[in-house]
Design a protein around this motif. Sequence first.
Motif, PDB file in Angstrom:
ATOM      1  N   TYR A  52      44.550 -12.451 -18.255  1.00 44.76           N
ATOM      2  CA  TYR A  52      45.769 -12.557 -19.052  1.00 44.76           C
ATOM      3  C   TYR A  52      46.994 -12.486 -18.148  1.00 44.76           C
ATOM      4  O   TYR A  52      46.925 -12.034 -17.008  1.00 44.76           O
ATOM      5  CB  TYR A  52      45.834 -11.465 -20.124  1.00 44.76           C
ATOM      6  CG  TYR A  52      46.006 -10.067 -19.581  1.00 44.76           C
ATOM      7  CD1 TYR A  52      47.261  -9.537 -19.328  1.00 44.76           C
ATOM      8  CD2 TYR A  52      44.903  -9.262 -19.317  1.00 44.76           C
ATOM      9  CE1 TYR A  52      47.422  -8.260 -18.829  1.00 44.76           C
ATOM     10  CE2 TYR A  52      45.044  -7.981 -18.822  1.00 44.76           C
ATOM     11  CZ  TYR A  52      46.307  -7.486 -18.589  1.00 44.76           C
ATOM     12  OH  TYR A  52      46.472  -6.213 -18.092  1.00 44.76           O
TER      13      TYR A  52
ATOM     14  N   GLU B 288      49.896 -13.745 -22.609  1.00 45.15           N
ATOM     15  CA  GLU B 288      49.044 -14.911 -22.776  1.00 45.15           C
ATOM     16  C   GLU B 288      47.633 -14.541 -22.347  1.00 45.15           C
ATOM     17  O   GLU B 288      47.351 -14.363 -21.171  1.00 45.15           O
ATOM     18  CB  GLU B 288      49.567 -16.088 -21.954  1.00 45.15           C
ATOM     19  CG  GLU B 288      48.820 -17.366 -22.233  1.00 45.15           C
ATOM     20  CD  GLU B 288      49.423 -18.580 -21.548  1.00 45.15           C
ATOM     21  OE1 GLU B 288      48.865 -19.668 -21.731  1.00 45.15           O
ATOM     22  OE2 GLU B 288      50.441 -18.444 -20.838  1.00 45.15           O
ATOM     23  N   GLY B 289      46.751 -14.394 -23.349  1.00 39.64           N
ATOM     24  CA  GLY B 289      45.362 -14.061 -23.087  1.00 39.64           C
ATOM     25  C   GLY B 289      44.537 -15.321 -22.940  1.00 39.64           C
ATOM     26  O   GLY B 289      44.584 -16.200 -23.800  1.00 39.64           O
ATOM     27  N   LYS B 290      43.789 -15.411 -21.850  1.00 37.89           N
ATOM     28  CA  LYS B 290      43.025 -16.624 -21.579  1.00 37.89           C
ATOM     29  C   LYS B 290      41.533 -16.433 -21.788  1.00 37.89           C
ATOM     30  O   LYS B 290      40.913 -17.173 -22.533  1.00 37.89           O
ATOM     31  CB  LYS B 290      43.320 -17.122 -20.170  1.00 37.89           C
ATOM     32  CG  LYS B 290      44.767 -17.543 -20.023  1.00 37.89           C
ATOM     33  CD  LYS B 290      45.063 -18.164 -18.696  1.00 37.89           C
ATOM     34  CE  LYS B 290      46.539 -18.559 -18.659  1.00 37.89           C
ATOM     35  NZ  LYS B 290      46.888 -19.279 -17.475  1.00 37.89           N
ATOM     36  N   ARG B 291      40.929 -15.447 -21.141  1.00 39.47           N
ATOM     37  CA  ARG B 291      39.490 -15.216 -21.309  1.00 39.47           C
ATOM     38  C   ARG B 291      39.158 -13.785 -20.889  1.00 39.47           C
ATOM     39  O   ARG B 291      39.905 -13.146 -20.162  1.00 39.47           O
ATOM     40  CB  ARG B 291      38.671 -16.224 -20.514  1.00 39.47           C
ATOM     41  CG  ARG B 291      38.981 -16.210 -19.052  1.00 39.47           C
ATOM     42  CD  ARG B 291      38.219 -17.257 -18.291  1.00 39.47           C
ATOM     43  NE  ARG B 291      38.656 -17.113 -16.908  1.00 39.47           N
ATOM     44  CZ  ARG B 291      38.572 -18.023 -15.998  1.00 39.47           C
ATOM     45  NH1 ARG B 291      38.054 -19.171 -16.292  1.00 39.47           N
ATOM     46  NH2 ARG B 291      38.985 -17.816 -14.784  1.00 39.47           N
TER      47      ARG B 291
ATOM     48  N   VAL C 189      39.304 -11.202 -22.674  1.00 40.34           N
ATOM     49  CA  VAL C 189      40.267 -10.264 -23.246  1.00 40.34           C
ATOM     50  C   VAL C 189      40.087 -10.220 -24.767  1.00 40.34           C
ATOM     51  O   VAL C 189      39.524 -11.131 -25.362  1.00 40.34           O
ATOM     52  CB  VAL C 189      41.728 -10.653 -22.914  1.00 40.34           C
ATOM     53  CG1 VAL C 189      42.020 -10.474 -21.441  1.00 40.34           C
ATOM     54  CG2 VAL C 189      42.049 -12.062 -23.349  1.00 40.34           C
TER      55      VAL C 189
ATOM     56  N   LYS D  72      42.555 -10.245 -27.084  1.00 41.39           N
ATOM     57  CA  LYS D  72      43.474 -11.207 -27.713  1.00 41.39           C
ATOM     58  C   LYS D  72      43.573 -12.453 -26.848  1.00 41.39           C
ATOM     59  O   LYS D  72      43.960 -12.365 -25.695  1.00 41.39           O
ATOM     60  CB  LYS D  72      44.884 -10.618 -27.829  1.00 41.39           C
ATOM     61  CG  LYS D  72      45.081  -9.640 -28.910  1.00 41.39           C
ATOM     62  CD  LYS D  72      46.558  -9.229 -28.935  1.00 41.39           C
ATOM     63  CE  LYS D  72      46.800  -8.246 -30.017  1.00 41.39           C
ATOM     64  NZ  LYS D  72      47.961  -8.508 -30.795  1.00 41.39           N
ATOM     65  N   THR D  73      43.236 -13.593 -27.423  1.00 38.61           N
ATOM     66  CA  THR D  73      43.464 -14.848 -26.715  1.00 38.61           C
ATOM     67  C   THR D  73      44.578 -15.598 -27.427  1.00 38.61           C
ATOM     68  O   THR D  73      44.772 -15.452 -28.628  1.00 38.61           O
ATOM     69  CB  THR D  73      42.193 -15.713 -26.657  1.00 38.61           C
ATOM     70  OG1 THR D  73      41.730 -15.957 -27.976  1.00 38.61           O
ATOM     71  CG2 THR D  73      41.107 -15.041 -25.841  1.00 38.61           C
ATOM     72  N   GLY D  74      45.323 -16.360 -26.670  1.00 38.75           N
ATOM     73  CA  GLY D  74      46.465 -17.082 -27.205  1.00 38.75           C
ATOM     74  C   GLY D  74      47.749 -16.538 -26.617  1.00 38.75           C
ATOM     75  O   GLY D  74      47.745 -15.694 -25.713  1.00 38.75           O
ATOM     76  N   LYS D  75      48.861 -17.011 -27.154  1.00 36.02           N
ATOM     77  CA  LYS D  75      50.178 -16.630 -26.651  1.00 36.02           C
ATOM     78  C   LYS D  75      50.898 -15.791 -27.700  1.00 36.02           C
ATOM     79  O   LYS D  75      50.934 -16.161 -28.880  1.00 36.02           O
ATOM     80  CB  LYS D  75      50.980 -17.884 -26.307  1.00 36.02           C
ATOM     81  CG  LYS D  75      52.145 -17.642 -25.400  1.00 36.02           C
ATOM     82  CD  LYS D  75      52.716 -18.955 -24.870  1.00 36.02           C
ATOM     83  CE  LYS D  75      53.775 -18.701 -23.839  1.00 36.02           C
ATOM     84  NZ  LYS D  75      54.313 -19.928 -23.269  1.00 36.02           N
TER      85      LYS D  75
ATOM     86  N   GLN E 131      51.996 -13.654 -32.685  1.00 34.04           N
ATOM     87  CA  GLN E 131      51.464 -14.878 -32.070  1.00 34.04           C
ATOM     88  C   GLN E 131      52.479 -16.009 -32.158  1.00 34.04           C
ATOM     89  O   GLN E 131      53.175 -16.176 -33.152  1.00 34.04           O
ATOM     90  CB  GLN E 131      50.155 -15.305 -32.733  1.00 34.04           C
ATOM     91  CG  GLN E 131      49.469 -16.413 -31.950  1.00 34.04           C
ATOM     92  CD  GLN E 131      47.982 -16.489 -32.230  1.00 34.04           C
ATOM     93  OE1 GLN E 131      47.502 -16.020 -33.240  1.00 34.04           O
ATOM     94  NE2 GLN E 131      47.252 -17.093 -31.304  1.00 34.04           N
TER      95      GLN E 131
END
Length: 107
Positions: free
Chosen positions: A2, A15-18, A20, A22-25, A105
């Motif tokens: 992130y 910004e969570g990518k993988r 984690v 929470k994923t997303g912005k 989000q």
Amino acid sequence: MYKFSIYNSGYAVYEGKRFVEKTGKFETRITANVLQELKTKAREINYFGFKDEYPKKASDFPATKTSVVLDGNRKDIMDGSGAPAALKEFEKYLDSIKDSADWKQIH
């Protein structure tokens, strides 16, 4: 993985990518008191006095990259392993700010 950024205005983006929860912005606002405390902690530990990199012991070890801008100066630190305890505590402090924020989000 992130990315978490706090701006001088108090605006913050996650910004969570993988790997984690929470994923997303997401976005939020950080209070002026928290911003001041963050700056104070960075000065107290002499963030700008740390090495730029504490290399990983193995390629599959996790790493933490932090960046601080104070008084017009920027310092980036890559902590793969072996960083001083004060830097590790600062990283935990940043995580506590992230974890306690009320994220909304965004797209």
